[in-house]
Design an enzyme around this catalytic site. Structure first.
Site, PDB file in Angstrom:
ATOM      1  CE  LYS A 158      14.966  67.839 109.650  1.00 22.32           C
ATOM      2  NZ  LYS A 158      16.261  68.873 109.456  1.00 22.32           N
ATOM      3  CD  GLU A 194       2.169  76.144 102.442  1.00 24.07           C
ATOM      4  OE1 GLU A 194       2.374  76.744 101.610  1.00 24.07           O
ATOM      5  OE2 GLU A 194       0.879  75.942 102.971  1.00 24.07           O
ATOM      6  CB  CYS A 205       9.082  80.345  99.392  1.00 24.58           C
ATOM      7  SG  CYS A 205       8.136  80.747 100.696  1.00 24.58           S
ATOM      8  CD  GLU A 217      12.442  77.568  94.983  1.00 23.35           C
ATOM      9  OE1 GLU A 217      11.753  78.590  95.796  1.00 23.35           O
ATOM     10  OE2 GLU A 217      12.353  76.373  95.423  1.00 23.35           O
TER      11      GLU A 217
END
Length: 479
Positions: free
Chosen positions: A173, A248, A282, A383
């Protein structure tokens, strides 16, 4: 245009006929629809993968390698189309997609096409016992791969390629925000001769389609890249089912700059490590710590370079900063800028929406630099995942190390110094899975990739990925 699921080598509409709008970040307009695939769609994809597994898992390494290499070649042949699709979906400059994203997607398939032919197992002779132990590495079966929106085809293929190379079949996906390049990949796989059912791509939201993949009892491993909160939810579901997990997740990466660095190289690279892909990587270094003796010089020079960055439509060759991925994400990033101000942060440049002529509804934001005095403020702990960085001075190596580690994340870190002893000390003590010294984003696909703490579990890349997508079986023979 309507994007379709790719199941058993064919393009199909969702069974429920439920669709999601697909927005173009550069102009804010809906340009198509994607399936919001249900449990039923995932089940059909799973059954297709399950049926294909027996044949694919027994296919020779040479044949698997040949097909993956052909996929790599076709990605390169369709560079322009795929780059335009990536830009249309994500808002990144087409020039960036052509230079980085699509070539890396091709490299992922090429690398694992070769790596699987070199992958090895172990054997141990038990001297004095007249026995031999050897280890088999066998494909898991049907695995689930869920990828994010920031590097759509780049990270989608980073998971799919090793899974296929190892002999697994995949239910994958892509992000519902950036589905187009994954949709185009289905046609490439057909042209490359990938057998039907080996790769199945289902589109939809994370809470519907993604959850159905994670919860499916027949899908024995999940490889996920995305937010830490989502990764935690996946772990809650998958752990009691004893699935293999590779997560991750997020990062709040420090960029530590010592006075003895190669200054010009550091400055130019720091601009890139701060704002590449609109800061939506990231691995971007969103916390910049600068040794006090060069702090004021760095602040002046850095701001000058940041102000020179061109924000514009992704199709323009001169554009360096494109659109953020969505209206909701733009709102989130701007909300963090406001929070930073309220907590005492000083905006040194940027912080405002940008209106691009003829694309006034696009999601554009100035690259933003904020000076902070407290590493515990939210802008330094959460973040943000946008074109926003903070800067802060430090006065000793110990302080720099403490500031770097003072976060729940541990993905990557960058150190700028020409002191070898300092390099050895810092790299041993920084809590991160990836550390760059005097560079950033220099990747060797053979090396392990991943983070610690809230940034993830497991490693991708090289043989680590092939180990994840295989199960070990030890055989002991007495002779």
């Amino acid at each position: 245009m309507n994007i379709q699921n790719y199941i058993n080598g064919q393009f199909t509409d969702p069974i429920s006929n439920e669709w999601l709008d697909n927005y173009c970040p550069s102009d804010g307009e809906v340009y198509g629809k994607i399936p919001n695939s249900s449990i039923e769609d995932v089940e059909i994809a799973y059954q297709s993968a399950k049926s294909a597994f027996g044949l694919w898992s027994q296919t020779t390494l040479e044949e698997r390698s040949r097909i993956l290499l052909k996929i790599s070649e076709l990605i390169e042949d369709n560079l322009q189309e795929l780059a335009e699709a990536e830009s249309q979906d994500n808002g990144k400059p087409i020039s960036l997609a052509k230079a980085v994203d699509i070539p890396r997607a091709a490299s992922n398939f090429r690398f694992f096409a070769h790596a699987i032919t070199q992958f090895f197992s172990e054997s141990h002779e038990s001297v004095g016992q007249n026995a031999m132990n050897y280890t088999l590495r066998q494909p898991i079966g049907v695995v689930g791969c869920i990828s994010p929106w920031n590097l759509p085809l780049y990270l989608f293929t980073w998971k799919i390629a090793p899974a296929l190379a190892a002999g697994n079949c995949v239910v994958a996906k892509p992000s519902e925000v950036t589905p187009l390049s994954a949709y185009l990949l289905g046609d490439i796989c057909n042209k490359a001769g990938l057998p039907k059912g080996v790769l199945n791509i289902v589109h939809g939201s994370g809470t519907t389609t993604g959850q159905a993949i994670v919860e499916h009892p027949g899908i024995k491993a999940i490889s996920f890249t995305g937010g830490t909160k989502t990764g935690a939810e996946i772990a809650k579901i998958a752990a009691p089912m004893f699935k293999k997990l590779s997560l991750e997740m997020g990062g709040k990466n420090p960029n530590i700059i010592f006075a003895d660095c190669d200054y010009d190289d550091m400055l130019n690279t720091t601009v890139k490590s701060s704002f590449s892909n609109q800061g939506q990587i990231c691995l971007c270094c969103s916390r910049i710590f600068v040794e006090a003796s060069i702090y004021n010089k760095f602040k002046t020079d850095f701001i000058e370079k940041v102000k020179e960055l061109k924000v514009g439509h992704p199709s323009e060759d001169s554009t360096q900063i494109g659109a953020l991925v969505s209206k909701a994400h733009l709102k989130k990033v701007m909300g963090y800028i406001e929070i930073a101000e309220n907590e005492g942060g000083k905006i040194l440049c940027g912080g405002n929406k940008v209106t691009v002529k003829n694309f006034e509804n696009g999601y554009y934001l100035e690259p933003t630099v904020i000076e902070v005095t407290n590493n515990e403020c939210r802008i330094n702990q959460d973040e943000v995942f946008g074109p926003v960085v903070t800067i802060m001075p430090f006065y000793s190596e110990d302080e720099a190390l403490s500031l770097a580690n003072q976060t729940k994340y541990g993905l990557s870190a960058t150190i700028w110094t020409n002191n070898l002893k300092r390099t050895m000390r810092m790299t041993q003590q920084i809590q991160a899975g990836i550390i760059w010294v005097n560079t950033w984003m220099m990747r060797d696909l053979r090396t392990p990739f991943g983070g610690i703490k809230g940034s993830g579990m497991g490693r991708e890349g090289g043989f680590e990925a092939l180990r994840f997508f295989t199960e070990q079986k030890n055989v002991c023979i007495k002779y």
